[in-house]
Motif scaffolding. Sequence first.
Motif, short mmCIF file in Angstrom:
data_model
loop_
_atom_site.label_atom_id
_atom_site.label_comp_id
_atom_site.label_asym_id
_atom_site.label_seq_id
_atom_site.Cartn_x
_atom_site.Cartn_y
_atom_site.Cartn_z
N ALA A 91 0.83 -1.21 0.00
CA ALA A 91 0.00 0.00 0.00
C ALA A 91 0.87 1.25 0.00
O ALA A 91 0.57 2.22 -0.71
CB ALA A 91 -0.93 -0.01 1.21
N TRP A 92 1.93 1.25 0.75
CA TRP A 92 2.79 2.43 0.84
C TRP A 92 3.73 2.57 -0.34
O TRP A 92 4.32 3.63 -0.54
CB TRP A 92 3.58 2.40 2.13
CG TRP A 92 2.74 2.63 3.34
CD1 TRP A 92 1.39 2.85 3.39
CD2 TRP A 92 3.19 2.66 4.68
NE1 TRP A 92 0.98 3.00 4.68
CE2 TRP A 92 2.06 2.89 5.50
CE3 TRP A 92 4.42 2.49 5.28
CZ2 TRP A 92 2.14 2.98 6.89
CZ3 TRP A 92 4.51 2.58 6.66
CH2 TRP A 92 3.39 2.81 7.45
N SER A 93 3.88 1.54 -1.14
CA SER A 93 4.80 1.63 -2.28
C SER A 93 4.32 2.65 -3.31
O SER A 93 5.11 3.15 -4.09
CB SER A 93 4.99 0.25 -2.93
OG SER A 93 3.79 -0.17 -3.53
N GLY A 94 3.03 2.98 -3.29
CA GLY A 94 2.50 3.99 -4.22
C GLY A 94 2.36 5.36 -3.60
O GLY A 94 1.77 6.26 -4.21
N VAL A 95 2.89 5.56 -2.41
CA VAL A 95 2.78 6.84 -1.70
C VAL A 95 4.18 7.43 -1.57
O VAL A 95 5.13 6.72 -1.29
CB VAL A 95 2.17 6.62 -0.30
CG1 VAL A 95 2.08 7.91 0.47
CG2 VAL A 95 0.81 5.94 -0.40
N ASP A 96 4.28 8.73 -1.79
CA ASP A 96 5.58 9.35 -1.58
C ASP A 96 5.43 10.77 -1.05
O ASP A 96 4.32 11.25 -0.85
CB ASP A 96 6.44 9.32 -2.85
CG ASP A 96 5.80 10.00 -4.04
OD1 ASP A 96 4.77 10.67 -3.86
OD2 ASP A 96 6.34 9.87 -5.14
N GLY A 97 6.56 11.38 -0.79
CA GLY A 97 6.58 12.75 -0.29
C GLY A 97 6.01 12.87 1.11
O GLY A 97 6.13 11.97 1.94
N ARG A 98 5.36 13.99 1.35
CA ARG A 98 4.80 14.27 2.68
C ARG A 98 3.77 13.22 3.09
O ARG A 98 3.71 12.85 4.26
CB ARG A 98 4.16 15.66 2.68
CG ARG A 98 3.54 16.03 4.00
CD ARG A 98 4.02 17.37 4.49
NE ARG A 98 3.31 17.76 5.71
CZ ARG A 98 3.85 17.67 6.91
NH1 ARG A 98 5.07 17.23 7.07
NH2 ARG A 98 3.17 18.06 7.98
N ALA A 99 2.99 12.73 2.16
CA ALA A 99 1.99 11.70 2.49
C ALA A 99 2.68 10.45 3.02
O ALA A 99 2.18 9.82 3.97
CB ALA A 99 1.13 11.37 1.27
#
Length: 159
Positions: A91-99
């Motif tokens: 799930a987190w592999s598609g999230v970056d930056g501040r998020a």
Amino acid sequence: VSTSPSANAVPPTVNQQDITYLTVAAQSNLAEIALGKLARRQADRPAVRRFGREMVQDHKQQYASLQALAATLQVTLPTRPSREQRRVARAWSGVDGRAFDCAYVPFQWGSHELTIARTEMELAEGSDPQVRAAAQASLPVLQKHLEHVTRLLHRLGRC
């Protein structure tokens, strides 16, 4: 009639608490490595990326120590994080930056709180002196991580 234990027998000093601790600690270390690698690539703040590097380095060392101990105790450790831990990493592999920072940092705080509690449970209820010694040795590293992530959490502010 031979009374020697079979090659696959778990030494009698290892109880279910010890086996559970070794299993959960191994999976936790593997999850920290995977999430730390994500943090190195995807975090916004340099401090969060550095924390990710620290997680990879320290938890690789902890996993290697657990592997060596488990081999002497004839206990088979998991070689990958739990299904739930893998789901979080996906799930987190598609999230970056501040998020990413806003998901990773609070998660790490809770994760290390839980891991410290599990380690303290091993110290209280484990029976094998080697497993208890490994738990005792991991505690300062886990506490250092908790202190570090607590500082990050305070610096992160509102998400």
